[in-house]
Write an enzyme that holds these catalytic residues in place. Structure first.
Site, PDB file in Angstrom:
ATOM      1  N   SER A 129       0.795  -1.234   0.000  1.00 39.96           N
ATOM      2  CA  SER A 129       0.000   0.000   0.000  1.00 39.96           C
ATOM      3  C   SER A 129       0.824   1.280   0.000  1.00 39.96           C
ATOM      4  O   SER A 129       0.266   2.367  -0.089  1.00 39.96           O
ATOM      5  CB  SER A 129      -0.959   0.018   1.198  1.00 39.96           C
ATOM      6  OG  SER A 129      -2.093  -0.762   0.914  1.00 39.96           O
ATOM      7  N   LYS A 175       0.205   3.888  -2.639  1.00 43.82           N
ATOM      8  CA  LYS A 175      -0.723   5.012  -2.527  1.00 43.82           C
ATOM      9  C   LYS A 175      -0.011   6.354  -2.368  1.00 43.82           C
ATOM     10  O   LYS A 175      -0.655   7.404  -2.452  1.00 43.82           O
ATOM     11  CB  LYS A 175      -1.695   4.771  -1.372  1.00 43.82           C
ATOM     12  CG  LYS A 175      -2.598   3.548  -1.594  1.00 43.82           C
ATOM     13  CD  LYS A 175      -3.589   3.366  -0.459  1.00 43.82           C
ATOM     14  CE  LYS A 175      -4.503   2.172  -0.711  1.00 43.82           C
ATOM     15  NZ  LYS A 175      -3.925   0.886  -0.290  1.00 43.82           N
ATOM     16  N   SER A 203      -5.824   3.771   4.486  1.00 45.02           N
ATOM     17  CA  SER A 203      -5.271   3.023   3.351  1.00 45.02           C
ATOM     18  C   SER A 203      -6.362   2.311   2.564  1.00 45.02           C
ATOM     19  O   SER A 203      -6.183   1.199   2.080  1.00 45.02           O
ATOM     20  CB  SER A 203      -4.224   2.005   3.835  1.00 45.02           C
ATOM     21  OG  SER A 203      -3.462   1.528   2.756  1.00 45.02           O
ATOM     22  N   LYS A 220       2.840   6.585   4.388  1.00 49.18           N
ATOM     23  CA  LYS A 220       2.032   5.407   4.076  1.00 49.18           C
ATOM     24  C   LYS A 220       2.694   4.128   4.550  1.00 49.18           C
ATOM     25  O   LYS A 220       3.865   3.913   4.368  1.00 49.18           O
ATOM     26  CB  LYS A 220       1.812   5.270   2.567  1.00 49.18           C
ATOM     27  CG  LYS A 220       0.543   5.743   1.962  1.00 49.18           C
ATOM     28  CD  LYS A 220      -0.729   5.489   2.743  1.00 49.18           C
ATOM     29  CE  LYS A 220      -1.312   4.118   2.560  1.00 49.18           C
ATOM     30  NZ  LYS A 220      -1.108   3.162   3.598  1.00 49.18           N
TER      31      LYS A 220
END
Length: 405
Positions: A82, A85, A142, A248
């Site tokens: 993730s 992102k 997320s 993130k």
């Protein structure tokens, strides 16, 4: 092209050079995401082998300069999970800046977005949610569903958004990064590196308001409604490490535990990336140690603020005279604490192929930071106002004034 500088401009250049004679180990500019990347001083220190001991790869970077303070296998392509992102949020922030989307605009959620598994904020097909809340869903929780909903709104389809992600990666010079989706869900050849993640994060952090979202520890979506959703940041360091306000986390079985973190302490912003740790505890420990190392050992000294006037643009054929030429981004020095560092000078190099009209923000030159004839950094210089061609009367008046002067 005419000589666009009068004598006073050269005086400003000389004074600027004298004023900013200072100590330096590495200097660079905080680059706008759309600007061509200039040479960075990536002098890493790997002597501290105890750093990032739990992670497959890692990097520690000072944001303004791009100086790498530590690295470990930083160019090894790995699944970013993730942390993908970071790029998704970069394209969202660009769209907001370009006003192709607005924070208060509502997005209708598609079946495709609502069907996403993994981390999510449990969007339902047909539901409407503001871009601001969807961005919170991406940055804090997320949310894969929120990421795809925004991707579809910005690009028209998830597929086209992924193309935009890869185009942006190429523009940023990320040679070891390739995306297959905006979420980080497992896919063949969906890879990045610690170094590329840090560069991506530098680009994202150009949009200072992003930390208003990534720095949230907990919040609510649809507050007070039946389907109220409690957001809790997947990055626990936002709460437990003072100064951390993003960016993130990531986890899949293949990628293991990853984190791209940023902190700002004493006006120095750092980016720490770790990939492939076995547990969240080890991931957070590695990042915390990297940040401790950065703030114990290094400090920064700003030279120019973003938008600071460096010289003036004085062109006979323009409708305006003495238009400020300003730095497009901030320029800083990063150096070890307590260590004497060499003097530097700054110099201005104006482009010779500039033509009217010019819009505000047009690049007309470079500010170079030089140490012993070696260019350490370049940052764009831009005009602070729109400039058009002078009319006949303006030209006549200036010609006479120039003649008598």
């Amino acid at each position: 092209m005419e000589n666009i500088h009068r004598r006073k401009n050269w005086m400003i250049v000389l004074l600027s050079s004298l004023l900013f004679l200072s100590s330096v180990s590495t200097v660079s500019a905080h680059h706008h995401p759309n600007h061509q990347e200039v040479s960075e001083q990536n002098e890493s220190d790997q002597s501290d082998s105890g750093l990032a001991s739990h992670s497959k790869s890692a990097i520690l970077m000072e944001r303004d300069t791009g100086k790498v303070l530590f690295e470990k296998n930083a160019d090894e392509p790995l699944p970013p999970a993730s942390m993908t992102k970071v790029m998704t949020m970069l394209l969202i922030m660009e769209a907001l800046e370009e006003e192709t989307i607005t924070l208060n605009e509502k997005v209708r959620i598609s079946e495709n977005a609502a069907s996403l598994g993994g981390s999510q904020i449990f969007l339902e097909a047909g539901e409407e949610m503001t871009i601001k809340d969807l961005l919170k869903g991406v940055a804090v929780a997320s949310g894969n569903d929120a990421s795809v909903a925004l991707a579809e709104r910005i690009a028209g389809s998830e597929k086209r958004f992924v193309e935009m992600m890869n185009e942006k990666a190429e523009e940023l010079g990320l040679e070891d990064t390739h995306f297959k989706n905006p979420t980080g869900l497992p896919a063949d050849n969906h890879v990045s590196t610690a170094r590329d993640m840090a560069k991506m994060s530098r680009a994202l952090l150009q949009y200072e308001s992003i930390t208003d979202y990534t720095g949230i520890y907990e919040d609510y979506l649809r507050e007070g409604e039946e389907n109220e959703f409690w957001l809790v940041n997947t990055n626990k360091l936002v709460k437990f490490y003072e100064g951390v306000d993003g960016l993130k986390t990531g986890f899949t079985n293949e990628a293991k535990y990853c984190l791209t973190a940023t902190a700002e302490i004493d006006d120095m912003r750092t980016i720490a990336v770790v990939m492939g740790a076995d547990t969240t505890k080890e991931r957070n420990s590695d990042v915390s140690q990297l940040l401790d190392y950065a703030y114990n050992k290094y400090t920064t000294k700003p030279l120019f603020d973003k938008g600071q006037s460096v010289t003036t643009f004085d062109w006979l054929k323009a409708n305006k005279s003495n238009v400020d030429v300003v730095t497009d981004d901030s320029v800083s020095i990063v150096h070890e604490k307590g260590v004497d560092i060499e003097n530097i000078k700054t110099q201005i190099k104006m482009k010779q192929d500039v033509s009217l009209p010019l819009t505000e923000g047009t690049v007309v030159g470079k500010l170079e930071v030089v140490d012993k004839n070696q260019v350490l950094s370049q940052t764009d210089l831009v005009v602070s106002e729109n400039m058009n061609k002078a009319n006949v009367f303006q030209l006549f008046g200036r010609t006479l004034q120039s003649f008598f002067n």
